[in-house]
Write a protein that holds these residues in place. Structure first.
Motif, PDB file in Angstrom:
ATOM      1  N   GLY A 252       8.836   1.075   0.586  1.00 37.33           N
ATOM      2  CA  GLY A 252       8.902   2.290   1.375  1.00 37.33           C
ATOM      3  C   GLY A 252       7.729   2.391   2.335  1.00 37.33           C
ATOM      4  N   GLN A 253       7.676   3.507   3.051  1.00 37.77           N
ATOM      5  CA  GLN A 253       6.610   3.702   4.030  1.00 37.77           C
ATOM      6  C   GLN A 253       5.260   3.909   3.359  1.00 37.77           C
ATOM      7  N   VAL A 254       5.264   4.568   2.193  1.00 44.87           N
ATOM      8  CA  VAL A 254       4.000   4.787   1.483  1.00 44.87           C
ATOM      9  C   VAL A 254       3.396   3.453   1.056  1.00 44.87           C
ATOM     10  N   GLY A 255       4.189   2.604   0.404  1.00 45.20           N
ATOM     11  CA  GLY A 255       3.694   1.302  -0.025  1.00 45.20           C
ATOM     12  C   GLY A 255       3.217   0.458   1.137  1.00 45.20           C
ATOM     13  N   GLN A 256       3.937   0.545   2.259  1.00 44.93           N
ATOM     14  CA  GLN A 256       3.554  -0.199   3.459  1.00 44.93           C
ATOM     15  C   GLN A 256       2.212   0.282   4.006  1.00 44.93           C
ATOM     16  N   ASP A 257       2.077   1.599   4.161  1.00 47.85           N
ATOM     17  CA  ASP A 257       0.872   2.154   4.775  1.00 47.85           C
ATOM     18  C   ASP A 257      -0.356   2.014   3.883  1.00 47.85           C
ATOM     19  N   ILE A 258      -0.153   2.077   2.561  1.00 53.22           N
ATOM     20  CA  ILE A 258      -1.273   2.009   1.617  1.00 53.22           C
ATOM     21  C   ILE A 258      -1.554   0.572   1.186  1.00 53.22           C
ATOM     22  N   SER A 259      -0.705  -0.362   1.615  1.00 51.17           N
ATOM     23  CA  SER A 259      -0.872  -1.789   1.297  1.00 51.17           C
ATOM     24  C   SER A 259      -0.742  -2.057  -0.196  1.00 51.17           C
ATOM     25  N   VAL A 260       0.332  -1.551  -0.774  1.00 51.04           N
ATOM     26  CA  VAL A 260       0.666  -1.870  -2.163  1.00 51.04           C
ATOM     27  C   VAL A 260       1.691  -3.003  -2.118  1.00 51.04           C
ATOM     28  N   TRP A 261       1.265  -4.213  -2.432  1.00 49.95           N
ATOM     29  CA  TRP A 261       2.107  -5.393  -2.252  1.00 49.95           C
ATOM     30  C   TRP A 261       2.579  -5.987  -3.581  1.00 49.95           C
ATOM     31  N   ARG A 262       2.302  -5.313  -4.683  1.00 50.14           N
ATOM     32  CA  ARG A 262       2.709  -5.829  -5.991  1.00 50.14           C
ATOM     33  C   ARG A 262       2.910  -4.657  -6.942  1.00 50.14           C
ATOM     34  N   ASN A 263       3.605  -4.906  -8.028  1.00 47.53           N
ATOM     35  CA  ASN A 263       3.762  -3.891  -9.058  1.00 47.53           C
ATOM     36  C   ASN A 263       2.475  -3.800  -9.871  1.00 47.53           C
ATOM     37  N   LEU A 264       1.828  -2.657  -9.832  1.00 50.80           N
ATOM     38  CA  LEU A 264       0.620  -2.487 -10.632  1.00 50.80           C
ATOM     39  C   LEU A 264       0.946  -2.220 -12.096  1.00 50.80           C
ATOM     40  N   PHE A 265       2.177  -1.770 -12.353  1.00 56.08           N
ATOM     41  CA  PHE A 265       2.674  -1.587 -13.709  1.00 56.08           C
ATOM     42  C   PHE A 265       4.110  -2.088 -13.762  1.00 56.08           C
ATOM     43  N   ASP A 266       4.521  -2.621 -14.900  1.00 60.20           N
ATOM     44  CA  ASP A 266       5.919  -2.995 -15.102  1.00 60.20           C
ATOM     45  C   ASP A 266       6.683  -1.796 -15.640  1.00 60.20           C
TER      46      ASP A 266
END
Length: 287
Positions: A252-266
């Motif tokens: 999503g846009q949040v993950g894109q803008d905040i640079s979350v490129w992996r699952n921090l939790f399963d």
């Protein structure tokens, strides 16, 4: 008395969502405050904004308003047309929050986000433009019971002010009780030599603190020096809001803008993570 809040974006993939369901959610999970996207609220109908205020009042939840200023509304821009666009936008937002009962607008209130210094440009030119804008905007804030909090951002997201030491003279030059510093433990971990020293340097100018771990996990799940942070907050008599701003969802846009490129939790149970973090933060930073 310190309050404990959380940013709605912990649960969402998009910035523009309905904030209303989050009011009762954060109350149930152990928070006192909900921080929402002020830029989104500008596009809402007045009646819908007042419904949000009424729901928050009913649940006993404080509202605060985050902001990531867009490039076309950059109040630090050397382009006068862009700067004036930003001033008009910010004045509208300040008056909007005033009609909602006042409160804090925090984030990149003094600049666009994200932004890098164009090659060959002067950093001071942007700071001077921003100062001119903020001196004008703070007068509107004073008239509307709004506090403008200037967030110190890391070097990868902004260039005007990356440390508390840099922004402190800027806020002192503005010289208004309606303008304060917003520190963020995520950004501080990148830029500050010492988080407690930076907090004590901000002193009475520190109006709010964003809290989160070094990788933006919820408070209590990392290596931030929370005991030392607590001692620094106590030393300056801080009684403002502590607002968790975790981001763990890619996409999503949040993950894109905040640079979350992996699952921090399963398969995370986000509500449980938030509730456990609230209990830890309250026990460690407030009680």
């Amino acid at each position: 008395m310190r309050t404990l809040g959380i940013y709605y974006g912990f649960w969402t993939h998009d910035w523009d969502v309905d904030f209303l369901p989050f009011v009762s959610k954060v109350k149930e999970l152990g928070f006192d405050q909900l921080e929402v996207n002020g830029g989104t609220l500008v596009s809402w109908k007045e009646a819908d904004r007042l419904t949000l205020v009424e729901e928050a009042r009913k649940e006993g939840i404080l509202l605060s308003y985050g902001l990531g200023m867009t490039a076309e509304h950059d109040v630090s821009s050397p382009c006068e047309e862009i700067r004036q666009n930003g001033i008009r936008f910010m004045k509208d937002m300040i008056k909007m929050v005033g009609r909602m009962g006042g409160g804090m607008i925090g984030g990149s209130t003094y600049c666009s986000w994200p932004k890098q210094l164009p090659k060959g440009d002067s950093k001071k030119e942007y700071q001077d433009q921003s100062l001119k804008s903020m001196k004008e905007l703070v007068k509107v804030a004073e008239d509307n019971e709004v506090i403008l909090n200037l967030e110190v951002l890391n070097r990868f997201e902004q260039f005007l002010f990356n440390t508390c030491e840099e922004i402190l003279p800027f806020v002192e030059e503005i010289g208004s009780p309606n303008c304060g510093i917003l520190l963020d433990t995520f950004h501080m971990n990148i830029e500050e030599d010492s988080l407690p020293v930076a907090i004590q340097l901000a002193g009475s100018h520190l109006k709010a603190l964003h809290i989160g771990e070094t990788n933006r996990k919820p408070v209590g799940l990392g290596r931030q020096p929370w005991k030392e942070i607590r001692s620094a907050l106590d030393a300056i008599g801080f009684d403002g809001p502590l607002v968790e701003e975790p981001f763990v969802l890619p996409g999503g846009q949040v993950g894109q803008d905040i640079s979350v490129w992996r699952n921090l939790f399963d398969n995370p149970d986000l509500d449980k993570l938030a509730a456990d973090s609230a209990a830890f933060a309250r026990r460690t930073l407030i009680l």
